[in-house]
Design a protein around this motif. Structure first.
Motif, PDB file in Angstrom:
ATOM      1  N   PHE A  31       0.826  -1.232  -0.186  1.00 42.62           N
ATOM      2  CA  PHE A  31       0.011   0.091  -0.112  1.00 42.62           C
ATOM      3  C   PHE A  31       1.068   1.117  -0.080  1.00 42.62           C
ATOM      4  N   MET A  32       2.062   1.358   0.867  1.00 35.69           N
ATOM      5  CA  MET A  32       2.950   2.343   0.705  1.00 35.69           C
ATOM      6  C   MET A  32       3.709   2.587  -0.557  1.00 35.69           C
ATOM      7  N   VAL A  33       4.106   1.463  -1.083  1.00 37.88           N
ATOM      8  CA  VAL A  33       4.726   1.524  -2.329  1.00 37.88           C
ATOM      9  C   VAL A  33       3.833   1.912  -3.454  1.00 37.88           C
ATOM     10  N   THR A  34       2.565   1.537  -3.689  1.00 34.41           N
ATOM     11  CA  THR A  34       1.621   1.875  -4.850  1.00 34.41           C
ATOM     12  C   THR A  34       0.752   3.056  -4.518  1.00 34.41           C
ATOM     13  N   ASP A  35       1.093   3.768  -3.358  1.00 34.10           N
ATOM     14  CA  ASP A  35       0.334   4.749  -2.872  1.00 34.10           C
ATOM     15  C   ASP A  35       0.424   6.061  -3.916  1.00 34.10           C
ATOM     16  N   ARG A  51      18.175  12.827  -0.184  1.00 35.76           N
ATOM     17  CA  ARG A  51      19.498  13.243   0.696  1.00 35.76           C
ATOM     18  C   ARG A  51      19.329  12.444   2.116  1.00 35.76           C
ATOM     19  N   VAL A  52      18.109  12.455   2.326  1.00 30.79           N
ATOM     20  CA  VAL A  52      18.024  11.785   3.988  1.00 30.79           C
ATOM     21  C   VAL A  52      18.392  10.149   3.741  1.00 30.79           C
ATOM     22  N   VAL A  53      17.880   9.666   2.767  1.00 29.04           N
ATOM     23  CA  VAL A  53      18.370   8.189   2.675  1.00 29.04           C
ATOM     24  C   VAL A  53      19.571   7.818   2.247  1.00 29.04           C
ATOM     25  N   GLU A  54      20.284   8.619   1.348  1.00 32.71           N
ATOM     26  CA  GLU A  54      21.659   8.483   1.215  1.00 32.71           C
ATOM     27  C   GLU A  54      22.557   8.637   2.311  1.00 32.71           C
ATOM     28  N   GLU A  67      12.300   8.174  13.692  1.00 38.78           N
ATOM     29  CA  GLU A  67      12.134   6.768  12.742  1.00 38.78           C
ATOM     30  C   GLU A  67      11.030   7.060  12.062  1.00 38.78           C
ATOM     31  N   ASP A  68      10.000   7.534  12.252  1.00 38.08           N
ATOM     32  CA  ASP A  68       8.921   7.872  11.020  1.00 38.08           C
ATOM     33  C   ASP A  68       9.390   8.479   9.996  1.00 38.08           C
ATOM     34  N   GLN A  69      10.245   9.799  10.351  1.00 32.16           N
ATOM     35  CA  GLN A  69      10.561  10.575   9.222  1.00 32.16           C
ATOM     36  C   GLN A  69      11.352   9.596   8.210  1.00 32.16           C
ATOM     37  N   LYS A  74      12.325   6.749   3.153  1.00 28.81           N
ATOM     38  CA  LYS A  74      12.614   5.805   2.273  1.00 28.81           C
ATOM     39  C   LYS A  74      11.478   5.394   1.357  1.00 28.81           C
ATOM     40  N   TYR A  75      10.397   5.385   1.551  1.00 29.44           N
ATOM     41  CA  TYR A  75       9.217   5.086   0.740  1.00 29.44           C
ATOM     42  C   TYR A  75       9.021   6.121  -0.203  1.00 29.44           C
ATOM     43  N   ILE A  76       9.317   7.237   0.078  1.00 33.73           N
ATOM     44  CA  ILE A  76       9.211   8.282  -1.082  1.00 33.73           C
ATOM     45  C   ILE A  76      10.278   8.291  -2.087  1.00 33.73           C
ATOM     46  N   TYR A  77      11.680   7.773  -1.399  1.00 32.54           N
ATOM     47  CA  TYR A  77      12.660   7.531  -2.033  1.00 32.54           C
ATOM     48  C   TYR A  77      12.370   6.379  -3.025  1.00 32.54           C
ATOM     49  N   ASP A  78      11.982   4.929  -2.636  1.00 28.72           N
ATOM     50  CA  ASP A  78      11.685   4.065  -3.203  1.00 28.72           C
ATOM     51  C   ASP A  78      10.600   4.292  -4.427  1.00 28.72           C
ATOM     52  N   SER A  79       9.533   5.124  -4.073  1.00 31.60           N
ATOM     53  CA  SER A  79       8.592   5.269  -5.035  1.00 31.60           C
ATOM     54  C   SER A  79       8.743   5.919  -6.046  1.00 31.60           C
ATOM     55  N   ALA A  80      10.101   6.882  -6.259  1.00 33.05           N
ATOM     56  CA  ALA A  80      10.543   7.486  -7.512  1.00 33.05           C
ATOM     57  C   ALA A  80      11.662   7.263  -8.234  1.00 33.05           C
ATOM     58  N   PHE A  81      12.774   6.442  -7.323  1.00 39.84           N
ATOM     59  CA  PHE A  81      13.973   6.324  -7.753  1.00 39.84           C
ATOM     60  C   PHE A  81      14.374   4.752  -7.962  1.00 39.84           C
ATOM     61  N   HIS A  82      14.891   4.477  -9.075  1.00 38.04           N
ATOM     62  CA  HIS A  82      15.267   2.945  -9.557  1.00 38.04           C
ATOM     63  C   HIS A  82      16.185   2.311  -8.242  1.00 38.04           C
ATOM     64  N   PRO A  83      15.689   1.074  -7.990  1.00 36.97           N
ATOM     65  CA  PRO A  83      16.571   0.662  -6.605  1.00 36.97           C
ATOM     66  C   PRO A  83      17.817   0.191  -7.019  1.00 36.97           C
ATOM     67  N   ASP A  84      18.161  -0.141  -8.440  1.00 33.02           N
ATOM     68  CA  ASP A  84      19.467  -0.651  -8.748  1.00 33.02           C
ATOM     69  C   ASP A  84      20.404   0.606  -9.299  1.00 33.02           C
ATOM     70  N   THR A  85      20.015   1.535  -9.895  1.00 29.79           N
ATOM     71  CA  THR A  85      20.704   2.588 -10.591  1.00 29.79           C
ATOM     72  C   THR A  85      20.720   3.731  -9.915  1.00 29.79           C
ATOM     73  N   GLY A  86      19.566   4.104  -9.140  1.00 32.81           N
ATOM     74  CA  GLY A  86      19.393   5.337  -8.437  1.00 32.81           C
ATOM     75  C   GLY A  86      18.809   6.354  -9.320  1.00 32.81           C
ATOM     76  N   GLU A  87      18.382   6.001 -10.607  1.00 29.80           N
ATOM     77  CA  GLU A  87      17.876   7.019 -11.347  1.00 29.80           C
ATOM     78  C   GLU A  87      16.714   7.530 -10.867  1.00 29.80           C
ATOM     79  N   LYS A  88      16.218   8.771 -11.191  1.00 28.05           N
ATOM     80  CA  LYS A  88      14.824   9.209 -11.183  1.00 28.05           C
ATOM     81  C   LYS A  88      14.107   8.382 -12.170  1.00 28.05           C
TER      82      LYS A  88
END
Length: 276
Positions: A31-35, A51-54, A67-69, A74-88
């Protein structure tokens, strides 16, 4: 006034927040990933999350970070950036675009199934969207070539259109409800073509096999065949609720005076039902 204790640098944000061995944990994660609300986030918000994740992964904990922030970033980052390449990632290829894009395309496929040009157009739109999603989410360690992508795209589109038009001509003399299932059959046929073609490298060379401790034992083509067969079945299964239930409801509704009076409500109703 006391400072809030700093967050430990040991939280594993490469893994989902919730226990993935439970159904509830997997449901919360997806639900978080597909929000779809993630699509509305500004570029500045996405960059801040990156920036926060890196920084956190590099062992630098920004002061005052909760921890919530951290998990939200992390979930905002995962929703928009490629997990392997890090590209938007391209907007409509992101997982958060799946619900609005799929409900619109599927709703239109189910609405405009009577005329040949509309059937061809919406099957083509659907396969084009699939190609964008496949390309955007391609694996970083098994890159797919442009020619493979092109072949899979053309073949799946052709397969979907041929199936749809072939079945459409066969259903002319059958009850109206049967005709409403033609788009679903076309999508199923396209999945049977598209996925093996997109994964042909794995079918030829195999996928990695590990023991229970994660040690790589080698590659297996038998495992690849089993995995790809399961993906095809699950993709078709995923389409069932959205493509099999609305036709029954719409078939009943179209006989009512309400829809006869307001025929333009047909498409929004279909899209809404698919979304639901």
């Amino acid at each position: 006034q006391e400072m809030a204790p700093s967050l430990p640098a040991t939280i594993n944000i490469r893994e989902p927040r919730w226990d993935q061995s439970t159904f509830q944990g997997r449901a919360k994660h997806f639900f978080m990933v597909t929000d779809p609300r993630n699509l509305l986030l500004s570029g500045a918000t996405l960059e801040e999350a990156r920036r926060v994740v890196e920084e956190y992964r590099a062992g630098m904990v920004p002061p005052g970070l909760t921890e919530d922030q951290l998990w939200r970033a992390k979930y905002i980052y995962d929703s928009a950036f490629h997990p392997d390449t890090g590209e938007k990632m391209f907007l409509i290829g992101r997982m958060s675009a799946q619900v609005p894009m799929n409900m619109t395309i599927t709703g239109c496929m189910l609405t405009f199934y009577r005329s040949t040009p509309a059937v061809v157009f919406w099957q083509w739109v659907n396969q084009s969207f699939n190609a964008v999603v496949n390309y955007t989410n391609r694996s970083g360690d098994a890159p797919i070539t442009s020619s493979q992508l092109g072949t899979a795209y053309v073949s799946a589109t052709t397969g979907a259109v041929v199936t749809a038009l072939g079945l459409k001509s066969l259903t002319k003399h059958l009850p109206a409800i049967i005709g409403r299932y033609v788009p679903f059959a076309a999508v199923a046929a396209a999945n049977c073509i598209n996925i093996p073609l997109m994964r042909q490298r794995e079918l030829k060379l195999g996928i990695p096999i590990t023991d229970e401790n994660g040690n790589r034992l080698g590659e297996s083509t038998a495992a690849a065949q089993k995995a790809i067969f399961q993906v095809v079945v699950s993709r078709i299964g995923m389409a069932v609720p959205a493509m099999a239930i609305p036709p029954v409801i719409m078939n009943a509704l179209e006989k009512r005076a309400f829809l006869k009076r307001y025929p333009y409500l047909n498409a929004p109703l279909q899209v809404g039902l698919v979304g639901l």
